[in-house]
Scaffold this active site. Sequence first.
Site, PDB file in Angstrom:
ATOM      1  N   TYR A  31      42.272  32.903  37.601  1.00  0.00           N
ATOM      2  CA  TYR A  31      41.263  31.969  38.085  1.00  0.00           C
ATOM      3  C   TYR A  31      40.148  32.680  38.823  1.00  0.00           C
ATOM      4  CZ  TYR A  31      42.895  32.066  42.994  1.00  0.00           C
ATOM      5  OH  TYR A  31      43.199  32.437  44.280  1.00  0.00           O
ATOM      6  N   LYS A 146      43.451  38.183  39.765  1.00  0.00           N
ATOM      7  CA  LYS A 146      43.354  36.881  40.448  1.00  0.00           C
ATOM      8  C   LYS A 146      44.219  35.881  39.678  1.00  0.00           C
ATOM      9  CE  LYS A 146      39.851  34.286  43.051  1.00  0.00           C
ATOM     10  NZ  LYS A 146      40.593  34.233  44.301  1.00  0.00           N
ATOM     11  N   GLU A 189      45.177  42.634  52.995  1.00  0.00           N
ATOM     12  CA  GLU A 189      44.190  41.545  53.001  1.00  0.00           C
ATOM     13  C   GLU A 189      44.823  40.332  53.655  1.00  0.00           C
ATOM     14  OE1 GLU A 189      43.220  40.226  49.006  1.00  0.00           O
ATOM     15  OE2 GLU A 189      45.253  40.573  48.310  1.00  0.00           O
ATOM     16  N   LEU A 213      42.979  41.918  46.314  1.00  0.00           N
ATOM     17  CA  LEU A 213      41.975  41.338  45.430  1.00  0.00           C
ATOM     18  C   LEU A 213      40.611  41.935  45.782  1.00  0.00           C
ATOM     19  CD1 LEU A 213      41.688  39.031  43.240  1.00  0.00           C
ATOM     20  CD2 LEU A 213      40.487  37.840  45.061  1.00  0.00           C
TER      21      LEU A 213
END
Length: 294
Positions: A31, A146, A189, A213
């Site tokens: 996505y 993702k 992250e 990401l």
Amino acid sequence: MTIYLNGHYMPIEDAKISVLDRGFIFGDGVYEVIPVYSRKAFRVAEHLLRLQHSLDGIKLANPHSDSEWTGIIDELIARNAAQDQYLYLHITRGVAKRDHAFPSPPVEPTVFMMSNPLLTPPADLLHSGIACVTAPDNRWLRCDIKSIALLPNVLLRQMAVDAGCAETILIRPEFVNAEFVSGGGFMTEGAASNIFVVKNGKLLAPPKDNLMLPGITYDVVLELADANGIPYEVRKIAVAEVFAADELLLTSSTKEVLAITQLDGKPVGTGKPGAMFAQMYALYQDFKRDVMRV
Ligand code: PDD
């Protein structure tokens, strides 16, 4: 709300997909989330490039050329009312009898896009900053994809919510010669965001490797640092550096740039949004305005 599904625009209530969709059965899909300001999609080329990287990572052919994607994106923006929107773009490996291996021959992928009003962080949050918790990063080793399979991220984010916080900062445990290093580890992250450390006026960013990401907002922040003479370093960030930070910043397409002012119940630096946050937030807003004007 008008959505896009497999070549058609329709009210969201009319959108139907099969229970055999591999996205539903296996989480077999990828996505993107693309912000839209004043009815203009932000950094589309970069989002489409990252989408291609995700598709390559799961060996799924891109169902559309960039110009076809741009056409769908523009049409969906036009069919939805809000000035500022965020687009959610979702592609799965399609509908097939349940079998882990890819359908052979391949089936048509499922392509879904929706738009929601974009609500950027309100002024009180910009002034107070947000509270975060830390947790071991127990996700897989392809966090650069993702993927729609977000169960680890869902569980990690919920840890923050259960603690009355906004986000969970992830620490990838460290192993030396297959031995777990207690108190070691590197910051990767957030559960749904990228994180920067500020120390002695310098911005520190973790490297865009397989463990995080590659954020589009992360790239904008580093470009702005570059263009404005803000010193920065891209390198692995040890967990001790996170706890010793003068400031911590969070970035994402929907949150833009936020100050993290509390970590695991303790103040970060002064406990208030700092100078780096103020500068970066202002630069980001200016940048957004300039890009949207052209
Ligand atoms: N998430 N890291 C993770 C795990 C993310 O899910 C996101 C964004 C980011 C930030 O990337 P970007 O700057 O390109 O938004 C980093 C989106 C917003 C989401 O899943 O809703």
